[in-house]
Design a protein around this motif. Sequence first.
Motif, PDB file in Angstrom:
ATOM      1  N   ASP A  55      11.338  -5.302   0.288  1.00  0.00           N
ATOM      2  CA  ASP A  55      11.589  -4.654   1.576  1.00  0.00           C
ATOM      3  C   ASP A  55      11.978  -3.201   1.300  1.00  0.00           C
ATOM      4  OD1 ASP A  55      12.514  -3.723   4.031  1.00  0.00           O
ATOM      5  OD2 ASP A  55      13.469  -5.624   4.567  1.00  0.00           O
ATOM      6  N   PRO A  56      11.004  -2.290   1.242  1.00  0.00           N
ATOM      7  CA  PRO A  56      11.311  -0.897   0.898  1.00  0.00           C
ATOM      8  C   PRO A  56      12.306  -0.232   1.857  1.00  0.00           C
ATOM      9  CG  PRO A  56       8.957  -1.299   0.687  1.00  0.00           C
ATOM     10  CD  PRO A  56       9.542  -2.514   1.354  1.00  0.00           C
ATOM     11  N   LYS A  57      12.251  -0.569   3.115  1.00  0.00           N
ATOM     12  CA  LYS A  57      13.190   0.020   4.076  1.00  0.00           C
ATOM     13  C   LYS A  57      14.619  -0.406   3.751  1.00  0.00           C
ATOM     14  CE  LYS A  57      14.430   0.238   8.991  1.00  0.00           C
ATOM     15  NZ  LYS A  57      14.062  -0.167  10.369  1.00  0.00           N
ATOM     16  N   GLY A 112       0.835  -1.190   0.000  1.00  0.00           N
ATOM     17  CA  GLY A 112       0.000   0.000   0.000  1.00  0.00           C
ATOM     18  C   GLY A 112       0.877   1.249   0.000  1.00  0.00           C
ATOM     19  N   LEU A 113       0.317   2.346  -0.456  1.00  0.00           N
ATOM     20  CA  LEU A 113       1.068   3.594  -0.609  1.00  0.00           C
ATOM     21  C   LEU A 113       1.667   4.075   0.709  1.00  0.00           C
ATOM     22  CD1 LEU A 113       1.893   6.049  -2.353  1.00  0.00           C
ATOM     23  CD2 LEU A 113      -0.329   7.060  -1.745  1.00  0.00           C
ATOM     24  N   VAL A 114       0.844   4.168   1.738  1.00  0.00           N
ATOM     25  CA  VAL A 114       1.298   4.754   3.000  1.00  0.00           C
ATOM     26  C   VAL A 114       2.380   3.908   3.650  1.00  0.00           C
ATOM     27  CG1 VAL A 114       0.606   5.365   5.349  1.00  0.00           C
ATOM     28  CG2 VAL A 114      -0.826   6.039   3.416  1.00  0.00           C
ATOM     29  N   GLU A 115       2.180   2.600   3.728  1.00  0.00           N
ATOM     30  CA  GLU A 115       3.180   1.755   4.388  1.00  0.00           C
ATOM     31  C   GLU A 115       4.483   1.720   3.592  1.00  0.00           C
ATOM     32  OE1 GLU A 115       4.016  -2.769   5.998  1.00  0.00           O
ATOM     33  OE2 GLU A 115       1.958  -2.196   5.538  1.00  0.00           O
ATOM     34  N   THR A 116       4.373   1.702   2.262  1.00  0.00           N
ATOM     35  CA  THR A 116       5.588   1.724   1.444  1.00  0.00           C
ATOM     36  C   THR A 116       6.403   2.969   1.745  1.00  0.00           C
ATOM     37  OG1 THR A 116       4.522   0.495  -0.344  1.00  0.00           O
ATOM     38  CG2 THR A 116       6.498   1.745  -0.906  1.00  0.00           C
ATOM     39  N   VAL A 117       5.736   4.107   1.801  1.00  0.00           N
ATOM     40  CA  VAL A 117       6.424   5.368   2.081  1.00  0.00           C
ATOM     41  C   VAL A 117       6.993   5.375   3.495  1.00  0.00           C
ATOM     42  CG1 VAL A 117       6.059   7.847   2.431  1.00  0.00           C
ATOM     43  CG2 VAL A 117       5.175   6.727   0.365  1.00  0.00           C
ATOM     44  N   ALA A 161      -3.232  11.518   3.521  1.00  0.00           N
ATOM     45  CA  ALA A 161      -2.791  10.313   4.231  1.00  0.00           C
ATOM     46  C   ALA A 161      -1.273  10.285   4.363  1.00  0.00           C
ATOM     47  CB  ALA A 161      -3.285   9.067   3.497  1.00  0.00           C
ATOM     48  N   LEU A 162      -0.573  10.689   3.317  1.00  0.00           N
ATOM     49  CA  LEU A 162       0.888  10.719   3.377  1.00  0.00           C
ATOM     50  C   LEU A 162       1.384  11.806   4.320  1.00  0.00           C
ATOM     51  CD1 LEU A 162       1.928  10.108  -0.343  1.00  0.00           C
ATOM     52  CD2 LEU A 162       2.106   8.522   1.587  1.00  0.00           C
ATOM     53  N   ALA A 171      10.074   3.276   3.519  1.00  0.00           N
ATOM     54  CA  ALA A 171      11.151   3.925   2.775  1.00  0.00           C
ATOM     55  C   ALA A 171      11.777   5.062   3.583  1.00  0.00           C
ATOM     56  CB  ALA A 171      10.619   4.447   1.445  1.00  0.00           C
ATOM     57  N   VAL A 172      10.954   5.832   4.249  1.00  0.00           N
ATOM     58  CA  VAL A 172      11.466   6.924   5.089  1.00  0.00           C
ATOM     59  C   VAL A 172      12.270   6.369   6.258  1.00  0.00           C
ATOM     60  CG1 VAL A 172      10.767   8.795   6.645  1.00  0.00           C
ATOM     61  CG2 VAL A 172       9.714   8.587   4.381  1.00  0.00           C
ATOM     62  N   ALA A 173      11.803   5.271   6.827  1.00  0.00           N
ATOM     63  CA  ALA A 173      12.563   4.623   7.904  1.00  0.00           C
ATOM     64  C   ALA A 173      13.926   4.159   7.417  1.00  0.00           C
ATOM     65  CB  ALA A 173      11.771   3.446   8.468  1.00  0.00           C
ATOM     66  N   GLY A 174      14.021   3.878   6.111  1.00  0.00           N
ATOM     67  CA  GLY A 174      15.281   3.441   5.523  1.00  0.00           C
ATOM     68  C   GLY A 174      16.179   4.571   5.063  1.00  0.00           C
ATOM     69  N   GLY A 175      15.681   5.809   5.133  1.00  0.00           N
ATOM     70  CA  GLY A 175      16.535   6.938   4.806  1.00  0.00           C
ATOM     71  C   GLY A 175      16.069   7.846   3.685  1.00  0.00           C
ATOM     72  N   VAL A 176      14.875   7.628   3.137  1.00  0.00           N
ATOM     73  CA  VAL A 176      14.350   8.550   2.126  1.00  0.00           C
ATOM     74  C   VAL A 176      14.197   9.941   2.736  1.00  0.00           C
ATOM     75  CG1 VAL A 176      12.187   9.146   0.930  1.00  0.00           C
ATOM     76  CG2 VAL A 176      13.248   6.917   0.565  1.00  0.00           C
ATOM     77  N   THR A 177      14.608  10.962   1.983  1.00  0.00           N
ATOM     78  CA  THR A 177      14.651  12.322   2.518  1.00  0.00           C
ATOM     79  C   THR A 177      13.591  13.246   1.938  1.00  0.00           C
ATOM     80  OG1 THR A 177      16.344  12.814   0.853  1.00  0.00           O
ATOM     81  CG2 THR A 177      17.111  12.217   3.075  1.00  0.00           C
ATOM     82  N   MET A 178      12.904  12.815   0.871  1.00  0.00           N
ATOM     83  CA  MET A 178      11.794  13.575   0.305  1.00  0.00           C
ATOM     84  C   MET A 178      10.879  12.601  -0.421  1.00  0.00           C
ATOM     85  SD  MET A 178      11.811  16.998  -2.135  1.00  0.00           S
ATOM     86  CE  MET A 178      12.234  18.129  -0.806  1.00  0.00           C
ATOM     87  N   VAL A 179       9.583  12.910  -0.435  1.00  0.00           N
ATOM     88  CA  VAL A 179       8.604  12.020  -1.078  1.00  0.00           C
ATOM     89  C   VAL A 179       7.762  12.827  -2.057  1.00  0.00           C
ATOM     90  CG1 VAL A 179       6.561  10.567  -0.726  1.00  0.00           C
ATOM     91  CG2 VAL A 179       8.472  10.465   0.903  1.00  0.00           C
TER      92      VAL A 179
END
Length: 211
Positions: free
Chosen positions: A196-198, A23-28, A57-58, A31-39
């Motif tokens: 595993d997006p993270k 799902g969109l929210v969990e994927t994001v 939601a995001l 990913a943020v937990a893994g270090g994504v800095t902008m969405v």
Amino acid sequence: MTGLREQLRLYLVTDPILCTPFGLVETVQQAVAGGVTMVQLRTKDASTPARIDMALALKQALYGTGVQLIVNDDLEAAIAANADGAHIGQGDMPPVQARALLGSGKILGLSCETEQTVKAADPNSVDYLGLGPVFATTTKTDHERPIGFDGLARLVALTSLPTVAIGGLRPAHQQDVLASGADGQAVVSAICGQTDPKAAAQLFNQTEAPS
């Protein structure tokens, strides 16, 4: 809060199909937990009301993380959801018009694929440039001819604005992206399409910027 150049370091562009497993929210969130800095919320076939719902939601999911939310191509949705900004392409409304709608306190990104469009980008209207495609990508089929890292470096050198590379980029390309002078890279399937997006996001952060 970190500056825009730092926020562009690992820029996730969402794809609704690739995000389906979690799902969109969990994927994001992963990913943020893994270090994504902008969405960036990019969903080409959704209606504006649907984009507003997704953006809200995001925003809730990103609250407290310091990660900014950008809405692609839909100024109405970006404004209605009070997103942190919007991203437009060369075929969308002129940047000066988008800036007038967004206001001065929001981030506005612009896609540029040629030297001419980079030179024409007005720093008074635009906050950062998305440059590419570096490589061909299946997540955006209407792009120009890939420019490679040499082409990326040439485009970066033409602007004083912060820049993010896009187009078929993977963790192994991080060093080349940074060596080109770009502030970061935008990715889609390298994170959204992974089991595993993270962990996928973490792979990008194992490379330090060149000294």
